[in-house]
Enzyme design. Sequence first.
Site, PDB file in Angstrom:
ATOM      1  N   LYS A  34       0.713  -1.125   0.094  1.00 52.42           N
ATOM      2  CA  LYS A  34      -0.053  -0.057   0.132  1.00 52.42           C
ATOM      3  C   LYS A  34       0.665   1.000  -0.034  1.00 52.42           C
ATOM      4  CE  LYS A  34      -1.249   0.797   4.014  1.00 52.42           C
ATOM      5  NZ  LYS A  34      -1.336   1.911   4.978  1.00 52.42           N
ATOM      6  N   THR A  35       1.666   1.436   1.035  1.00 52.17           N
ATOM      7  CA  THR A  35       2.710   2.294   1.041  1.00 52.17           C
ATOM      8  C   THR A  35       3.318   2.684  -0.216  1.00 52.17           C
ATOM      9  OG1 THR A  35       2.902   1.971   3.434  1.00 52.17           O
ATOM     10  CG2 THR A  35       4.063   3.685   2.630  1.00 52.17           C
ATOM     11  N   ARG A 583       0.235  -9.516  10.638  1.00 52.87           N
ATOM     12  CA  ARG A 583       1.492  -8.840  10.784  1.00 52.87           C
ATOM     13  C   ARG A 583       2.587  -9.881  10.767  1.00 52.87           C
ATOM     14  NH1 ARG A 583       0.222  -4.824   9.427  1.00 52.87           N
ATOM     15  NH2 ARG A 583      -1.732  -6.046   9.194  1.00 52.87           N
TER      16      ARG A 583
END
Length: 697
Positions: A34-35, A583
């Site tokens: 995403k980033t 995570r």
Amino acid sequence: MSKTILEGLNPAQKEAVLHSGGPLLILAGAGSGKTKVIVHRFAHLSCKVSPEHILAVTFTNKAAGEMKERISRLIKKDIRSAWVGTFHSQCNKILRKEIHALGYGCDFSILDDSDQLNLIRHILKEFKMYEALYRGILSRISLLKSSFVGPEEFLSRGDVFGFEDKIARVYLRYQDEIKRCNSLDFDDLILLTIKLFEEHPKALKKFQDSFQHILIDEFQDTNPAQYRLMKLLAGNSGNMCAVGDDDQSIYAFRGADHTNIMNFEKDFKGAKVIKLEQNYRSTQHILDIAHHVINKNPYRHPKKLWTDRKEGEKPSLCWFGNEIEEARHIAKTARELYLKGAYAYNDFAVLYRVNLQSRAIEEALREERLPYRIIGGISFYQRKEIKDLISYMRLCSNNSNNVSLRRIINCPPRGIGASTLTKIDQIAKKKSVSLLSAMKEILKTNTVTAAIKEKIAGFVGIVEGASPKNFKTASDMLRHLYKNTGYAEFIGEDRAENTMELIASAEGIGIEAFLDKMSLLSSLDSADTGNAVSLLTFHSAKGLEFPVVFISGVEEGILPYLKAQEPKEIAEERRLLYVGMTRAKEMLWLTCAKKRRLYTKIQEQQPSRFLKDIPLECCQKIEKIPPPAKPGSVCEKKPKTFKASLYSVGSRIKHSTWGVGVVRDCCGEGDDQKITVNFPNVGIKKLALKFAQIERL
DNA sequence: ATGCGCGACCTTTTT
DNA sequence: GGTCGCGCAT
């Protein structure tokens, strides 16, 4: 240029980056890059428009910092002055220039939540309402504010029970009070920017023209106010790109409204929607169980993450007698993996729902001598001595800041107690001036005894003597205040150290800039360096990743938490577990305890309902470890004593043939001492101290 | 004005 | 188990 921008992107990512303009919604699953997409899209856009004309908003300073750094690395330009920042810092930047249009001074202070709580408590006292629920009241007020329900409107809704009515009165009073202090709370930063734009079309036009493209990160976490602000700024061009994941919406309790994601397509007709479903973080096994859990949630954008990484080991599910055994197992497993040399300390994370769970884990990690750090606990900046000194600074640079004044008027104790303060308060109200002005008034009259007058004069003197214009930097001012307020004598040694650290951090920074920074900073921003196992809540884990993740307390009452009852709340608890599981990059443990101590009570625990949604075959093993038979016989709390060895775990040594390595374990005593060392290029070696030729580094 | 003991109370928290 | 506010005593 354009070539490097598209390098290493998959087709969906590429499409998102290249989208020319107009509304774009990117549904980005966990670990889908995403980033990266935001960074590359920013870079792509900056080929056509200059970076100052792109507004990029995030929720945390940390995310903003990372984004800035990655962008400037990619486009090889200094973008420090670009509009890449948090919602609140962007609004602060706008309001510092424009807020005069709304009748505030541009030297307004920003209240943090302890300021808010103090104010609420004060108001409750004044109203003679002895509610122990001031925390709840504050969060209600904040929720109302962020969904545009003003006190008057809330009041007019009325209700039969009277409690809402009380809240409405507190709300009204709170709002008046902070306005009088020329202060804004976090919600106001957003709301007043909206107000500015809605009441002053010229100002809006100016910023609309300036921001030709808007990028929003973590869109699922926006509240109605933030979304409205962004819609205003996007204006008719609709060049708005929102990136988010409804499955990772875990901040509803703070007003985040993930239905913003659902509404995006309605609000922006013809919006392009791109899904990022390829995951670059986790193994397929981890993704599978995460999918089984999240798939049970209604009302979500259907998506299924996939990866071309190896399958990896199946996640493990373990079941223990109590939270101590659970913690020990986690610590032991981590230690074994560490000693195998496959992982470093900071590859491990232990996640939990509530902070109090960290206690048992910490203890077990200490027993195993594994270094750890707790992420997101009480931060440096929340310490009393730090907040007090900042309050002095705030009061000196904004004399109407009554909230700060109340905080520090008698700290250190200078004999101005509740009764004197009430008197000051009355005068301030009668003349409708600030508390500080009221104190000055009192000095001119003879309404109080000479002794009290003297004390008041002393305080006023301190504030007047520390006007910000007398100082060049924030650290100069802090040093002055620290000495002249009597604070230096008031606090002990360890606290003095903290203040020194604060002063050092203020070196060379202007006073206003420093105060802004302090207001908009958070605990997560402080350094996360050091090689240690991470302990953190699901909430703090969002956006992070670890090769090995332990999720502790997967039990009814913990996850979902006791207080979550409504289907909506349960759905959010489910998302928490999903966030936690995603995570993990390589290994994942889910652990539960049969009995768990919560505060003082020991409770019988049931496995979490969410576990039922994971098919058995997806987990590697279900270990049932019964509690020890005889409670007396097991080492209750054997205080392990360690001889201070020359070579402690984690220290670096140099070996004559294998070079530099890190000590991973020590055992034995005296002549028998052996150490296990990991040499990066050689592997794990066990050495007897007596024979090995090693040297400490 | 300050200090102490008692009882109520506990989520999560990017700013 | 620890924090924080209240009320009472000094």
